[in-house]
Enzyme design. Structure first.
Site, mmCIF file in Angstrom:
data_model
loop_
_atom_site.group_PDB
_atom_site.id
_atom_site.type_symbol
_atom_site.label_atom_id
_atom_site.label_comp_id
_atom_site.label_asym_id
_atom_site.label_seq_id
_atom_site.Cartn_x
_atom_site.Cartn_y
_atom_site.Cartn_z
ATOM 1 N N GLY A 161 1.072 -1.087 -0.240
ATOM 2 C CA GLY A 161 0.393 -0.043 -0.038
ATOM 3 C C GLY A 161 1.130 1.016 0.223
ATOM 4 N N SER A 162 0.830 1.915 1.117
ATOM 5 C CA SER A 162 1.984 2.905 1.163
ATOM 6 C C SER A 162 3.496 2.734 1.988
ATOM 7 C CB SER A 162 1.256 3.767 2.917
ATOM 8 O OG SER A 162 -0.253 4.230 2.108
ATOM 9 N N CYS A 163 3.691 1.106 1.772
ATOM 10 C CA CYS A 163 5.250 0.689 2.284
ATOM 11 C C CYS A 163 5.616 0.720 0.035
ATOM 12 C CB CYS A 163 5.425 -0.862 2.209
ATOM 13 S SG CYS A 163 4.377 -1.051 3.796
ATOM 14 N N VAL A 164 7.350 0.666 0.659
ATOM 15 C CA VAL A 164 7.628 0.997 -0.992
ATOM 16 C C VAL A 164 8.736 -0.781 -1.026
ATOM 17 C CG1 VAL A 164 9.437 1.823 -2.400
ATOM 18 C CG2 VAL A 164 7.846 3.580 -0.848
ATOM 19 N N GLY B 115 4.350 3.087 -2.687
ATOM 20 C CA GLY B 115 3.969 4.252 -2.108
ATOM 21 C C GLY B 115 2.436 5.384 -2.595
#
Lengths: 425, 169
Positions: B38-41, B103
């Site tokens: 999700g917002s992790c990269v 991200g």
């Protein structure tokens, strides 16, 4: 005895280290590569422990401890996992006997006892390492049964005055297979209090006894949501999972499927603050739409239309009000929540931003994990509530234990109030 | 050698999942994956000429912002650690290239600046620039999740979103 998040973090590190030691020894013993996937710390009442066994066949290997936390340490496998370990990892065929009390033959028992003992040893070494103390352990004993008593012993006696047991749940993946086990620790109250006193940071913390407030939050939150769903849809709902986990923030998304899910997320603010998300699989979302709009979804499998999304958001909104009202009742505080955020995407992608939000301020998080389902319906709803630690500690510290007792004696929230507007509406 | 954790035997038949705050490197061609970003990269780095590659799954921009946590939890320390591990396996600094995925901003909560996906990507880019590692391709931002699989030998990154076919970058 007082607890704080630092102490609980130490518990978690001990459990993680123990699970890793256990995995390493398993590798040495079998030559099969293994790694620890998940370690969770749960707080459980005697009743929760009982529910965990759920009438299914289990085997356990227990040892008594002298030094460190004292008490008893028990490794528990579901019978199926135990069989898989014996056959896959130890490359032995389980003796061909029918399912039931006596389904583990002498060879299997001794293989499982050996493995359980190695794992107990792993945990205890992990604890001894972190606590920098020596812990002696007794010879292991094997037990099998379909309830807690034969394996754990008399639960009331085991949990004693503390009301809660600590349970660590770990999952170890081995190449080509994966198996889970539970590790129960029933510490000796005085020995544990000494241990805790040496590992607390300078913060005020809260009394161990107040952890029972957590149990009431778990219970009330789940009950209010189940009532709300029944009231809105007419589904007969039941609570499938009711758990409080203490985990490193990065492991929160790992527990959610990467399958496409529909979710409604909220932030909440008060005592405590945090995040709340409801997750449904697509068939469950379709059931909700059909129940609320009295028509099947119009989409062509490519998402839901505006009206359908609004219906799901409103459904989430009412569940959120119920859930947080349940918490507010237990804690004697007010909790407001945001407007709903609809999302339809890969499950773990939906929850990682929430883990990240929480993770910007803390290393570990309490995750209230609840799942409700409906009899005779394809309806399943996962609920994850993640309070921020500072306000949660405050809320627990302020909690009058008498209030908790009163809350537990209160009849459950009447159905006609469950759908009422939230405090911010 | 492949390592997320010591003792985990490499197995080329199985894609190895790299969880949040974990990293993995290999010179044995094992594919690595991050599911449900999700917002992790996901930060992929590789030296094609040596068939050495690695993947880190980071969740926060900078290790300076919070106490505790492994290197691969943060974009800055994650990039540096991954680069160092590739070098240790024999990758040449000047041939290492990177790809980024993830991200996203999945939600907008009232009163909360939910731009951490963007900040994760920015921190990864800044650290890669410091390391002189060029970014060959990226699939970042937006408001949807992604799963990725890295072919560690070639650096090919397969990217899949919930509503689209898999594509490679």
């Amino acid at each position: 005895m007082k607890l704080d998040v630092n102490v609980l973090g130490t518990f978690h590190r001990m459990a993680r280290e123990g699970a890793e030691q256990a995995a390493n020894r398993l590798t040495q013993m079998t030559g099969v590569g293994t790694r620890v996937e998940v370690t969770k710390l749960n707080f459980m009442t005697a009743e929760d422990v009982q529910t965990e066994f759920g009438g299914r066949q289990h085997v356990g290997v227990r040892v008594d401890l002298a030094g460190g936390p004292g008490g008893t340490s028990i490794i528990v496998f579901e019978a199926g996992d135990a069989r898989q370990i014996v056959s896959t990892l130890l490359q032995k065929t389980t003796e061909d006997e029918p399912e039931g009390e006596e389904s583990f033959g002498e060879m299997d028992r001794s293989a499982i006892t050996e493995l359980g003992h190695i794992m107990n040893n792993g945990f205890i070494d992990g604890w001894a390492d972190v606590l920098r103390t020596a812990i002696d352990i007794s010879t292991p004993s094997f037990a099998a049964g379909a309830s807690a008593e034969p394996i754990v012993g008399d639960l009331d006696e085991m949990t004693g005055d503390q009301d809660l047991a600590l349970m660590f749940r770990s999952q170890i993946a081995a190449v080509g297979t994966r198996f889970g086990f539970r590790h129960y620790l029933f510490p000796d109250h005085d020995a544990m209090a000494d241990t805790l006193a040496r590992h607390r940071d300078g913060s005020d913390g809260f009394e161990f006894e107040k952890l029972i407030g957590f149990d009431q939050m778990v219970e009330q939150g789940a009950t209010e949501v189940a009532n709300s769903v029944t009231q809105m849809t007419g589904f007969k709902t039941g609570i499938e999972i009711r758990q409080l986990n203490f985990v490193p923030v990065e492991s929160i998304p790992q527990q959610i499927s990467e399958e496409q899910l529909v979710g409604v997320a909220f932030s909440f603010d008060g005592m405590p603050s945090g995040y709340l998300i409801f997750l449904f699989d697509e068939p469950s979302a379709e059931e909700i739409i059909e129940a609320l709009l009295s028509r099947p979804p119009q989409g062509n499998g490519d998402g839901f239309d505006e009206i359908e999304r609004s219906a799901i958001e409103e459904f989430g909104n009412i569940m959120a009000s119920g859930f947080l009202d349940g918490w507010a009742n237990v804690l004697g505080t007010a909790i407001d929540h945001s407007t709903p955020n609809y999302v339809r995407d890969m499950g773990s992608a939906v929850i990682d931003p929430i883990a990240i939000e929480v993770g910007q301020d803390q290393e570990y998080a309490f995750v209230f994990d609840t799942s409700i389902d409906a009899a005779e319906r394809a309806f399943d709803c996962g609920i994850y509530a993640i309070p921020e630690e500072g306000r949660l500690e405050e809320a627990l510290a302020a909690l009058e234990v008498q209030n908790v007792d009163q809350a537990s004696e209160k009849p459950s929230f009447p159905l006609d109030e469950a759908g009422g507007p939230g405090p911010d509406e | 050698m492949t390592a997320i954790k010591e003792g985990f035997a490499p197995n080329r038949d199985e894609i190895l999942q790299v969880g949040i705050a974990e990293f993995a490197v290999t010179d044995e061609g094992q594919p690595f994956a991050c599911y449900g970003l999700g917002s992790c990269v996901a930060i992929a780095m590789y030296d094609r000429s040596e068939s050495i590659g690695g993947l880190a799954h980071v969740m926060l921009p900078s290790a300076a912002e919070i106490d505790g946590g492994q290197d691969a939890k943060f974009a800055d320390t994650g990039c540096r650690r991954l680069f160092a591990e590739l070098r240790a396996l024999g990758a040449a600094s000047k041939r290492v290239e990177a790809k980024l995925a993830g991200g996203s901003e999945m939600f907008e909560f009232e009163g909360i600046a939910s731009d951490v996906g963007k900040r994760n990507v920015a921190a990864a880019k800044a650290t890669l620039a410091e390391l002189n590692v060029p970014i060959e391709a990226e699939a970042v931002g937006g408001n949807h999740g992604r799963s990725i699989v890295l072919d560690t030998a070639s650096g090919t990154l397969a990217v899949k979103t919930a509503n689209s076919e898999m594509r490679t970058i």
